[in-house]
Design a protein around this motif. Sequence first.
Motif, PDB file in Angstrom:
ATOM      1  N   ASP A 242       0.831  -1.196   0.000  1.00 48.36           N
ATOM      2  CA  ASP A 242       0.000   0.000   0.000  1.00 48.36           C
ATOM      3  C   ASP A 242       0.864   1.244   0.000  1.00 48.36           C
ATOM      4  N   THR A 243       0.270   2.350  -0.310  1.00 56.07           N
ATOM      5  CA  THR A 243       0.940   3.641  -0.280  1.00 56.07           C
ATOM      6  C   THR A 243      -0.120   4.701  -0.056  1.00 56.07           C
ATOM      7  N   TYR A 244       0.327   5.916   0.278  1.00 49.54           N
ATOM      8  CA  TYR A 244      -0.652   6.975   0.513  1.00 49.54           C
ATOM      9  C   TYR A 244      -0.041   8.342   0.279  1.00 49.54           C
ATOM     10  N   LEU A 245      -0.934   9.287   0.076  1.00 50.99           N
ATOM     11  CA  LEU A 245      -0.581  10.691  -0.129  1.00 50.99           C
ATOM     12  C   LEU A 245      -1.183  11.505   0.994  1.00 50.99           C
ATOM     13  N   LEU A 246      -0.392  12.373   1.592  1.00 52.01           N
ATOM     14  CA  LEU A 246      -0.848  13.298   2.623  1.00 52.01           C
ATOM     15  C   LEU A 246      -0.745  14.727   2.086  1.00 52.01           C
TER      16      LEU A 246
END
Length: 251
Positions: A242-246
């Motif tokens: 998984d990965t994410y953007l803040l």
Amino acid sequence: MIDLHLIGIGTGNPDHLTRAAERAMQAADLILLPRKRADTTDLLDLRQTLCAAVAMPDTRVALFDLPERDEAAPYGAAVAAWHDAIAKAWADAIATHLPQGGRLALLVWGDPSLYDSSLRIAQRLGDDGMAMRVSVVPGITSLQALTAAHAIPLNTVGAPVTITTGRRLRERGWPEGVDTVAVMLDGGCAFETIDPVGITIWWGAYLGMAQQALAAGPLGEVGPTLRARRAALRATHGWIMDTYLLRRSPA
């Protein structure tokens, strides 16, 4: 001479392969596929599915056992030792399956340029005296898949983005001078260490795959649900990527 082609395959979805990737797979004399733990057979299955769909019928496909990193050792030393072990596994597989040289393909998740060590491992083989030419076929990165899945731009107008790891976010906090942070390789939910006020998160797991999972919203609302959701997904599938953007709102 080994002509090594590091082929970015995106998230394993055949639709993510570029025509250049297809040509490189079809031209290969040998495609090497890593075999990891028993609970990650889905990853091997995806690569084998790509080979069956794209490679030529007479292209040889061979498996090799991928060493695991020592989680107990200091991070830097553990990674260096791990890369040495992978380089040896590559060299042994090449000696076994392509002893006279030829065109070798390795299928790399995402793109070989972004948080992947295939190029560094290939350099080790060259340093050890193997005659090798390295070519890179770019692929769709997890960040591209993430922003596409959420239909958002990576950056705000005229503003920079920092791409970092979960480990670094946890240890050093929010990077200075940016309002957008893309986080990779975070197995420990480092977003929990950030003050959530004014921050939006866009998260995705198994991006581009049939089991894709997404979440987005204010970090203070979405963040507390993600640890349990990640654990449930890992329990179901045996692994998770998984990965994410803040993104922080202007003051």
